[in-house]
Enzyme design. Structure first.
Site, short mmCIF file in Angstrom:
data_model
loop_
_atom_site.label_atom_id
_atom_site.label_comp_id
_atom_site.label_asym_id
_atom_site.label_seq_id
_atom_site.Cartn_x
_atom_site.Cartn_y
_atom_site.Cartn_z
N GLU A 1 0.84 -1.21 0.00
CA GLU A 1 0.00 0.00 0.00
C GLU A 1 0.87 1.25 0.00
OE1 GLU A 1 -2.11 -1.27 3.44
OE2 GLU A 1 -3.98 -1.42 2.33
N ASP B 1 3.76 1.52 -1.31
CA ASP B 1 4.28 1.66 -2.68
C ASP B 1 3.26 2.29 -3.62
OD1 ASP B 1 6.35 -1.33 -2.77
OD2 ASP B 1 6.70 0.71 -2.06
N SER C 1 22.09 -6.63 2.94
CA SER C 1 21.13 -7.62 3.41
C SER C 1 21.66 -9.02 3.06
CB SER C 1 19.81 -7.35 2.70
OG SER C 1 18.79 -7.89 3.45
N LEU C 2 20.82 -10.02 3.21
CA LEU C 2 21.24 -11.38 2.86
C LEU C 2 20.28 -11.96 1.83
CD1 LEU C 2 22.00 -12.91 6.38
CD2 LEU C 2 23.69 -12.45 4.60
N GLU D 1 25.53 -20.54 11.35
CA GLU D 1 25.19 -19.95 12.65
C GLU D 1 23.73 -19.49 12.66
OE1 GLU D 1 28.29 -17.15 11.88
OE2 GLU D 1 26.90 -15.46 11.82
N LYS E 1 20.33 -17.30 12.62
CA LYS E 1 19.92 -15.98 12.11
C LYS E 1 19.07 -15.33 13.19
CE LYS E 1 17.94 -13.72 8.08
NZ LYS E 1 17.20 -12.72 8.82
N ASP F 1 16.75 -12.99 15.27
CA ASP F 1 15.59 -12.22 14.83
C ASP F 1 15.44 -10.99 15.73
OD1 ASP F 1 13.44 -11.57 13.35
OD2 ASP F 1 12.08 -13.05 14.21
N GLU G 1 23.19 -8.16 16.15
CA GLU G 1 21.74 -8.05 16.28
C GLU G 1 21.39 -7.77 17.74
OE1 GLU G 1 20.82 -8.60 13.23
OE2 GLU G 1 18.63 -8.74 13.29
N TYR H 1 28.07 -10.87 15.12
CA TYR H 1 28.36 -12.00 14.23
C TYR H 1 29.15 -11.64 12.98
CZ TYR H 1 24.04 -9.88 12.50
OH TYR H 1 23.10 -8.99 12.10
N LYS I 1 15.85 -19.66 5.75
CA LYS I 1 14.72 -19.26 6.60
C LYS I 1 13.94 -20.48 7.08
CE LYS I 1 13.25 -15.20 6.24
NZ LYS I 1 13.38 -13.94 6.98
N CYS J 1 -22.13 -4.21 29.57
CA CYS J 1 -21.44 -5.46 29.85
C CYS J 1 -22.20 -6.63 29.19
CB CYS J 1 -21.36 -5.69 31.36
SG CYS J 1 -20.66 -7.30 31.77
N CYS K 1 -23.47 -8.86 32.55
CA CYS K 1 -24.45 -8.40 33.54
C CYS K 1 -25.22 -7.16 33.08
CB CYS K 1 -23.75 -8.10 34.87
SG CYS K 1 -22.76 -6.61 34.82
N CYS L 1 -16.47 -3.11 32.93
CA CYS L 1 -17.79 -3.28 33.54
C CYS L 1 -17.66 -2.72 34.96
CB CYS L 1 -18.14 -4.76 33.58
SG CYS L 1 -19.53 -5.13 34.66
N CYS M 1 -20.35 -8.43 39.17
CA CYS M 1 -20.68 -9.05 37.87
C CYS M 1 -20.18 -10.49 37.91
CB CYS M 1 -19.98 -8.27 36.76
SG CYS M 1 -19.98 -9.08 35.16
S1 IVH Z 1 25.56 -11.55 8.38
C1 IVH Z 1 27.09 -8.81 5.02
N1 IVH Z 1 24.76 -13.11 10.29
O1 IVH Z 1 19.73 -10.76 8.99
C2 IVH Z 1 26.28 -9.79 5.79
N2 IVH Z 1 23.26 -11.43 9.53
O2 IVH Z 1 18.07 -10.71 6.62
C3 IVH Z 1 26.00 -9.31 7.12
N3 IVH Z 1 21.14 -11.37 10.77
O3 IVH Z 1 20.77 -7.62 7.84
C4 IVH Z 1 24.94 -10.06 7.80
N4 IVH Z 1 21.60 -13.03 12.16
O4 IVH Z 1 20.57 -7.97 10.41
C5 IVH Z 1 24.43 -12.08 9.49
N5 IVH Z 1 24.22 -14.54 12.01
C6 IVH Z 1 23.90 -13.52 11.23
C7 IVH Z 1 22.66 -12.87 11.33
C8 IVH Z 1 22.37 -11.83 10.46
C9 IVH Z 1 20.71 -12.10 11.81
C10 IVH Z 1 20.35 -10.29 10.15
C11 IVH Z 1 21.13 -9.08 9.74
C12 IVH Z 1 20.88 -8.94 8.26
C13 IVH Z 1 19.58 -9.66 8.13
C14 IVH Z 1 19.33 -10.11 6.71
#
Ligand code: IVH
Length: 707
Positions: free
Chosen positions: A55, A57, A102-103, A133, A135, A137, A194, A246, A352, A446, A449, A464, A469
């Site tokens: 939306e 966008d 990003s990844l 390792e 990821k 959150d 993170e 990380y 994921k 309510c 009651c 209430c 009640c």
């Molecule tokens: S490495 C250049 N390692 O996931 C690469 N990222 O969806 C740097 N994240 O932006 C990222 N756990 O915020 C890396 N073990 C991990 C991670 C991780 C969570 C996050 C990170 C990244 C996002 C991408």
């Protein structure tokens, strides 16, 4: 930034524009910009968007279109001119030394096999070594250390420029303020990681929100991201955030000493910077929380697949939320060789886990009356599996929440279940409406009651107003016997309701005075189940004070506060003498909670209830505090703060109790001695301010014990 009225207007305007996106003209251009700014603010600053990305966008494109044909109307501050700049909330902007990319995502073994094939092709190897390792959150963060000192902490922002949140970063206890990078030949380093709120702290945070009548947050990720941007630094500290580091994105080596390269440092430098896993180990050894223990170095993609599958199974046993695994090429030279696209590195990929989000349909609303009279709307949704659990109803908290999430009957909705957290509605898909959806009308009376509902000015919930009640009384009893309170499991909600209707269980004290003869012969009440219930009721009399306090259902007093309260007194009735000010000295007790506790203990009816419960055999004394009455600390109260150097805090506390002293959990006029260690903070200040408390260091405390 936007008050309630402005929010309502802009929210409505967003919906209006979305309904007529094609017919917005240059006459509305400034309004459209404001709507976009507002929605950016909700998304980036508040982490609480009111419209979907799609939306947003649609509206953004509408503005671009108008500007394209009306170039003279383009202003410097138009959202189209921002070009990905993260929004500021009074934090200075700071450029990352290296952009935060990003990844790439993968979802199954085939995706990983494809990715491995490319890595092998690009590297010319038959088999690649990977580091796998979790990821995490949470919210990403970038830290810079220079000459061993933390000099800057920055949010991700748009990847190039983030918000300088250094003071907030310093509140996160797992981030060292200094670390001996020089030992590794490192002069300046940028470390990425993170920020997380673990499951326990997230639950405690949400429980408190609910207790105070505020809607909880949907997931720990939003909680972490929001917490990082709080302007009150001390509050950031109270949120109990943590950080996993990380990734090292940038390093400058120390200059050689007097022109000669220091051999220890240089060999350390090249060793630590040869593989990713070495870097994680280095970070760990320097005092950072890195995934050293969770990571695994493996050769070839099959071993990666095995490890991610194994890890996914233990996902729920972790203290924190992860949404997948990250697989990284372990050799750093090879990482360089593989390079990156403008979006992500080619040497890493995210795997994921199965989503804990799902879409469903809002098909009905039930209004439930709780033990405090709060009327809570509960959404009935088309049953859907989320994270292994089938969800068919979700609490939607209060009227504001319905407005904020723009919920209508018949809406398609996105729901999320984070770990063991109760499911939440993330948002509705307003763009999918067909016109048959219906507004949700909140009742004025309510549903149980029929008394009129009231909404105190400072609260978000309708209540209430009838203390008697049926719904409230029954819920109070259900709460009292519940697992986390008196834990009389064999009662069960259905029996409480049944006994209430029979007229034999209408107050908390009735729990201990059931007319057993009336139960005999009742369906489901054979001799054995009666005996079980009798035993459970008898056992509950020895429950500790904190459970009784929690069970009394004092408004805003959840499990955590109940523990604090129980630790502060020798007997429950001590609270009758506490002032609001004294209560506020206790951990987690703010003005709202203090007022509620005072109100509870100044009601004659409640005191009568407490007396009666004691007569019936409940232990209202704080047993822990009264174990010894004849030591040389008898009659004195103690509190420890800061880090002690010789003693563990728990040992110090045990010594106090063993010598007849009492422990308090907060600084108040009732405190005799505050024992301070290193880095004592607000408690020491409070004690100094009060002026009546003797402050001891560790040595003085030990001397006092031996005298
Ligand atoms: S490495 C250049 N390692 O996931 C690469 N990222 O969806 C740097 N994240 O932006 C990222 N756990 O915020 C890396 N073990 C991990 C991670 C991780 C969570 C996050 C990170 C990244 C996002 C991408």
């Amino acid at each position: 930034m936007y008050n309630e009225d402005q929010t309502k207007v802009l929210q409505q305007k967003s919906v209006d524009f979305l309904n007529a996106a094609n017919s917005i003209t240059e006459n509305n251009i400034e309004q459209l910009r404001n709507v976009l700014r507002f929605n950016e603010y909700r998304y980036y600053v508040q982490n609480n968007p009111l419209i979907s990305d799609v939306e947003y966008d649609v509206l953004y494109k509408a503005l671009e279109k108008i500007e394209a044909t009306n170039q003279s109307l383009i202003t410097k501050d138009s959202p189209t001119q921002r070009v990905g700049n993260g929004l500021v909330n009074n934090f200075a902007k700071a450029e990352h030394l290296v952009p935060m990319l990003s990844l790439e995502n993968s979802y199954d073994a085939d995706d990983l096999i494809d990715w491995d094939r490319k890595a092998k092709e690009l590297s010319g190897l038959n088999e690649v070594e990977y580091c796998v390792e979790p990821k995490f959150d949470g919210a990403s963060i970038s830290l810079i250390y220079e000459n061993n000192m933390l000099v800057r902490g920055t949010t991700r922002g748009d990847g190039v420029v983030g918000d300088d949140i250094t003071p907030n970063t310093m509140q996160i206890k797992s981030i060292p303020l200094s670390a001996n990078f020089m030992e590794y030949g490192i002069n300046q380093i940028e470390v990425r990681g993170e920020v997380m709120l673990n499951k326990k702290n997230f639950k405690a945070y949400n429980d408190k929100q609910i207790e105070e009548g505020n809607p909880p947050l949907a997931n720990p990720r939003n909680a972490a991201a929001g917490s990082l941007r709080i302007k009150d630094t001390a509050e950031v500290g109270r949120r109990k955030l943590e950080a996993f580091l990380y990734h090292v994105s940038y390093v400058t080596p120390l200059p050689p000493k007097g022109g000669i390269l220091d051999s220890t440092n240089s060999s350390n430098f090249s060793k630590q910077l040869s593989t990713h896993s070495n870097m994680l180990e280095m970070l760990w050894s320097l005092g950072f929380k890195s995934p050293k223990k969770e990571m695994k170095v493996v050769k070839g993609i099959q071993a990666v697949i095995d490890y991610v599958n194994e890890f996914e199974k233990s996902r729920d046993n972790l203290d924190y939320e992860i949404d997948g695994m990250v697989i990284k090429v372990n050799n750093l030279q090879l990482q360089d060789k593989l390079g990156m696209t403008s979006h992500h590195p080619r040497w890493a990929i995210a795997y994921k886990f199965k989503a804990r989000q799902a879409t469903s349909k809002l098909i009905g609303i039930e209004f439930q009356v709780g033990r405090t009279g709060a009327v809570t709307p509960v959404a009935k949704i088309e049953a859907v599996a989320v994270g292994g659990v089938t969800v068919s109803s979700i609490s939607i908290h209060n009227e504001e929440y319905i407005i904020e999430k723009d919920l209508q009957l018949g809406d398609s909705i996105l729901i999320e279940r984070s770990g063991d957290v109760i499911p939440q509605i993330v948002k509705s898909f307003a763009e999918l409406r067909r016109g048959t959806e219906q507004k949700i009308i909140f009742p004025t009376h309510c549903p149980v009651c029929e008394h009129i509902l009231i909404k105190p000015a400072e609260e978000a919930v309708w209540r209430c107003s009838n203390m008697n009640c049926k719904a409230q009384v029954v819920e109070r009893i259900i709460h009292f016997v519940s697992k986390d309170a008196l834990d009389i499991r064999s009662f069960g909600d259905a029996n409480v309701r049944k006994f209430y209707d029979m007229g034999i269980l209408q107050t908390l004290t009735d729990v201990y005075q059931l007319p057993w003869d009336k139960l005999k012969g009742l369906e489901g009440f054979g001799e054995k189940s009666i005996a079980n219930l009798q035993t459970a009721i008898e056992n509950s009399k020895t429950q500790p004070l904190n459970r009784i306090i929690y069970g009394l259902g004092i408004r805003y007093v959840g499990e955590t506060t109940a523990k604090t309260l129980a630790n502060a007194v020798s007997h429950l009735k001590d609270f009758t003498t506490y002032t609001e000010e004294e209560l506020k000295q206790l951990d987690d007790v703010g003005i709202k909670v203090a007022k509620s506790i005072c109100a509870f203990f100044s009601s004659a009816e409640n005191i009568e209830l407490i007396d009666k419960l004691e007569q019936l055999g409940l232990h209202l004394k704080n047993e822990k505090k009264t174990t010894t009455t004849n030591g040389n600390l008898t009659g004195f109260t103690f509190l420890f703060t800061g880090t002690l150097s010789r003693l563990k805090r728990s040992d110090g506390e045990a010594m106090v109790e063993a010598n007849g002293g009492k422990l308090l959990s907060g600084v108040s006029s009732k405190l005799s001695y505050l024992v301070v260690g290193e880095d004592a903070g607000s408690k020491l200040e409070k004690a100094k301010k009060l002026g009546t408390i003797t402050i001891l260091n560790e040595e003085e405390f030990l001397k006092m014990l031996s005298s």
